[in-house]
Enzyme design. Structure first.
Site, PDB file in Angstrom:
ATOM      1  N   LYS A   1       3.938  -6.877   4.134  1.00 14.81           N
ATOM      2  CA  LYS A   1       3.660  -5.496   3.727  1.00 14.81           C
ATOM      3  C   LYS A   1       3.227  -4.708   4.954  1.00 14.81           C
ATOM      4  O   LYS A   1       2.777  -5.276   5.956  1.00 14.81           O
ATOM      5  CB  LYS A   1       2.583  -5.453   2.639  1.00 14.81           C
ATOM      6  CG  LYS A   1       1.222  -5.957   3.005  1.00 14.81           C
ATOM      7  CD  LYS A   1       0.329  -4.983   3.692  1.00 14.81           C
ATOM      8  CE  LYS A   1       0.374  -3.617   3.055  1.00 14.81           C
ATOM      9  NZ  LYS A   1      -0.366  -2.652   3.938  1.00 14.81           N
TER      10      LYS A   1
ATOM     11  N   THR B   1       1.507  -8.743  11.996  1.00 15.17           N
ATOM     12  CA  THR B   1       1.589  -7.474  11.288  1.00 15.17           C
ATOM     13  C   THR B   1       0.456  -7.341  10.291  1.00 15.17           C
ATOM     14  O   THR B   1      -0.383  -8.216  10.182  1.00 15.17           O
ATOM     15  CB  THR B   1       2.910  -7.350  10.545  1.00 15.17           C
ATOM     16  OG1 THR B   1       2.979  -6.044   9.994  1.00 15.17           O
ATOM     17  CG2 THR B   1       2.978  -8.354   9.417  1.00 15.17           C
TER      18      THR B   1
ATOM     19  N   ASN C   1       0.592  10.694   5.995  1.00 18.94           N
ATOM     20  CA  ASN C   1      -0.696  10.370   6.602  1.00 18.94           C
ATOM     21  C   ASN C   1      -1.708  11.495   6.510  1.00 18.94           C
ATOM     22  O   ASN C   1      -2.904  11.272   6.665  1.00 18.94           O
ATOM     23  CB  ASN C   1      -0.497   9.929   8.052  1.00 18.94           C
ATOM     24  CG  ASN C   1       0.045   8.528   8.095  1.00 18.94           C
ATOM     25  OD1 ASN C   1      -0.633   7.598   7.674  1.00 18.94           O
ATOM     26  ND2 ASN C   1       1.278   8.381   8.547  1.00 18.94           N
TER      27      ASN C   1
ATOM     28  N   SER D   1      -5.863  11.542  -0.375  1.00 21.25           N
ATOM     29  CA  SER D   1      -6.099  12.530  -1.430  1.00 21.25           C
ATOM     30  C   SER D   1      -5.425  12.102  -2.723  1.00 21.25           C
ATOM     31  O   SER D   1      -4.784  11.073  -2.796  1.00 21.25           O
ATOM     32  CB  SER D   1      -5.632  13.903  -0.986  1.00 21.25           C
ATOM     33  OG  SER D   1      -4.287  13.852  -0.604  1.00 21.25           O
TER      34      SER D   1
ATOM     35  N   GLU E   1       6.581   4.608   7.511  1.00 20.18           N
ATOM     36  CA  GLU E   1       6.197   5.844   6.835  1.00 20.18           C
ATOM     37  C   GLU E   1       7.079   6.997   7.292  1.00 20.18           C
ATOM     38  O   GLU E   1       7.088   7.358   8.461  1.00 20.18           O
ATOM     39  CB  GLU E   1       4.719   6.134   7.081  1.00 20.18           C
ATOM     40  CG  GLU E   1       3.835   5.151   6.315  1.00 20.18           C
ATOM     41  CD  GLU E   1       2.367   5.279   6.648  1.00 20.18           C
ATOM     42  OE1 GLU E   1       1.569   4.696   5.896  1.00 20.18           O
ATOM     43  OE2 GLU E   1       2.019   5.925   7.646  1.00 20.18           O
TER      44      GLU E   1
ATOM     45  N   THR F   1       0.869  -1.184   0.000  1.00 18.45           N
ATOM     46  CA  THR F   1       0.000   0.000   0.000  1.00 18.45           C
ATOM     47  C   THR F   1       0.907   1.235   0.000  1.00 18.45           C
ATOM     48  O   THR F   1       1.387   1.639  -1.041  1.00 18.45           O
ATOM     49  CB  THR F   1      -0.952   0.040   1.220  1.00 18.45           C
ATOM     50  OG1 THR F   1      -0.211  -0.173   2.411  1.00 18.45           O
ATOM     51  CG2 THR F   1      -2.029  -1.013   1.079  1.00 18.45           C
TER      52      THR F   1
END
Lengths: 406, 406
Positions: free
Chosen positions: B179, B190, B401, B406, B277, B153
């Site tokens: 992932k 996870t 995040n 968007s 991230e 993702t």
């Protein structure tokens, strides 16, 4: 930039309290960083302190002194937290009390020390001591705003709340200040808050009032979930405005005082969130329909702490899946997710555990763009309720905390 | 950009496992977002799943199917988590299994569904179903890398680990993919991880091995503390490479298999943190000297979750006061802070609860600038030890995040 109205109200003088804020160069030049509060003789003082095992040296000393005496002075420095400083830190905190007590002709235990700022560096004790005569000389009863400014660290605005109220024909004042903008997830009290009234209150009732009210105000806010080493909240009652001493819960004046105190402390606590590091939004998280208050509190904090919820709030993105997710891992035993409802202000986004049928993204975005909003959750399990206040997580939070020591 | 070496190793073929990854336009065009794993008949399959009360529809269905049958297919989509989707979401997950089972001539319960992506939107079930024939037709035994890419993702890199090992003259393979890059604080497993071996293992031993190893790998990482709604980890043993079935813990081969599995799963778990991230640093937090493992784990997570520690790591600022603070609020009962030691790699920053005498800021900064480092804490209470892996908190975490939908 703080969120919403954070302006300083008229700070009513509290009879029997004098304050000063002077420059002692604790960390930075040209700023007031040493604050003194003086209480009249016979003032009752109550305190609550951080639960962090690494509590700062001044917290240890303040707790000890509070047990030994009726404090006459609160000595507060900013710029250095005197935490993680070992025996030397304890000695420094004690020495600052000793020097002030000598200058002011009180017992050493009548001075309570407080520090806020960087953790892990020794206090510049000589500079602090050198500032004491000036601080004593500057004491005035109308210096609440100066004191509020003098205890700031990364705060962008001084924080104050003040009310007057009448009981039995006497007009009393309740005035307080607070500071804190990061490392905020109080567990007993916020970073620093000092509230005083000239209402006469017994020691026992004062502590009861403080504990009760802190649990509804300072213990219901979070910015980043970090419980500080220095959290301290002090409530003083000088009794200097006269009237009979409030000594039991049945006194009809108890409710009046408790209500004023809760408004003052809730305002001081909310001001800290409004000034949260990098905050662009002020968020109220209300969880109702719980089996008991604790699970409501747990769910509210789970939402309020979630970095994913907080970044979605920053982005004005009604990503309600993240809210559901945070509810889901809050540890509520046997939660029936099919009974969970969620609203953003008046817009229901989640009905019976799934998307509300009449919900539209446009309606969600409209609410999320507001600088102040409420996330309301109904767990559908009972009648308990609790509320927590928080802010969003922005680029500036990272910037402020990545740059803080440089 | 992931931290350190995240390159895909040689992904050894596991006999009895075929994979495919095709484009089904689940959310975005022109990307492989539908992944299929096919196991040979008589493959043993074990799974662990999220503890989040709002577990996703596919998690509910996978758990149910796993109890009812020996799975032959894992059906995974990215782009949509099918979580917070109510009865319609459950129906969609079941329908995807039903359609695949019809096409593949197996029982419906022999298909386990998995989803990852945005929470709270209904799965585009028809597009998913339309992609199934192509996915079945594309099955190959050497498509592990394609499958790793197809389940991503916000991941910036596909994640794989693979080893070969020998027992009793037979060469076996153990290969897996994972992932996940955000909403990562697994509590059972996870986001998604799939590991297979052609070693023959009984159902009972397989589940024991999986649970044991997940607790040492996927259950010891955190990026943002958010436990996902979709966490799932599957371990399959096809037995297709031959040899006697591993049926009890006394079998000398147990230790060999357990060791390989732990290496493969730890690598897959660490890859998720390395690709966290916005991560710029890979941090190992080791807490030793605890009275028991749980308190070591609590302290390690307290440090690993602290936004203040994580932003200091991002800034390469050896602000060790924040580490002490996080240790202090981890809830260790009767912690004697004067026995706490802290090291950044080989540099002792905290000795006996205060600053280490020979510590210099320069030495601290030198360690903090490393892209990979270890925060080591000794609690001075016993011999228990635990380790957690995490990353720093950067501007890009907020950016990713705040922008995700968007």
């Amino acid at each position: 930039m703080a969120v919403g109205d954070v302006s300083m109200p008229q700070m009513h003088v509290v009879q029997g309290v004098k304050l000063s804020a002077v420059e002692a160069y604790i960390r930075y030049p040209n700023r007031r960083d040493l604050v003194l509060l003086q209480f009249a003789a016979d003032t009752q003082v109550a305190g609550v302190f951080t639960q962090n095992a690494f509590c700062a040296a001044p917290v240890t000393v303040s707790k000890m002194h509070l047990e030994q005496s009726n404090p006459r002075y609160l000595l507060i420095n900013t710029g250095n937290a005197n935490a993680g400083t070992g025996p030397q830190g304890l000695s420094n905190a004690q020495q600052s009390c000793l020097k002030l007590s000598e200058l002011a002709a009180v017992e050493m235990a009548q001075v309570l020390p407080f520090s806020t700022g960087v953790i892990g560096e020794q206090l510049p004790i000589q500079r602090l001591i050198d500032g004491l005569p000036q601080a004593l000389a500057a004491l005035r009863d109308d210096a609440w705003v100066d004191a509020a400014a003098g205890i700031m660290t990364t705060d962008t605005t001084p924080k104050g709340a003040s009310e007057q109220f009448e009981c039995d024909g006497i007009v009393y004042s309740m005035t307080g200040i607070s500071k804190g903008a990061g490392m905020i997830r109080p567990n007993m009290a916020t970073m620093l808050a000092f509230v005083a009234t000239d209402f006469p209150i017994s020691a026992e009732i004062l502590q009861q009032l403080l504990t009760r009210t802190v649990n509804r105000s300072f213990n219901r806010i979070t910015i980043d979930g970090d419980t500080s080493t220095n959290d301290s909240c002090i409530l003083a009652a000088t009794g200097q405005a006269g009237g009979a001493c409030l000594e039991n819960l049945d006194d009809p004046r108890y409710g009046v005082v408790a209500e004023v105190l809760e408004r003052v402390m809730t305002r001081l606590a909310q001001l800290i969130v409004r000034d949260g590091e990098g905050a662009t939004k002020f968020i109220t998280v209300t969880v109702e329909g719980g089996a008991h208050t604790q699970e409501c509190c747990d769910v509210a904090y789970s939402i309020a702490h979630s970095p994913l919820v907080k970044t979605a709030l920053f982005a004005s993105d009604p990503n309600w899946g993240r809210i559901l997710c945070a509810i889901g891992y809050a540890g509520v035993v046997d939660l029936d997710v099919n009974k969970v409802q969620v609203w953003l202000d008046d817009v229901q986004i989640c009905k019976d555990g799934g998307a509300a049928e009449d919900y539209t993204e446009a309606a969600g975005v409209a609410v999320m763009q507001r600088p102040e909003m409420t996330i309301r959750v109904d767990l559908g399990r009972g009648v308990a309720k609790d509320t927590v206040y928080t802010c969003d997580l922005s680029y500036d939070y990272v910037k402020i905390n990545a740059d803080y020591r440089s």
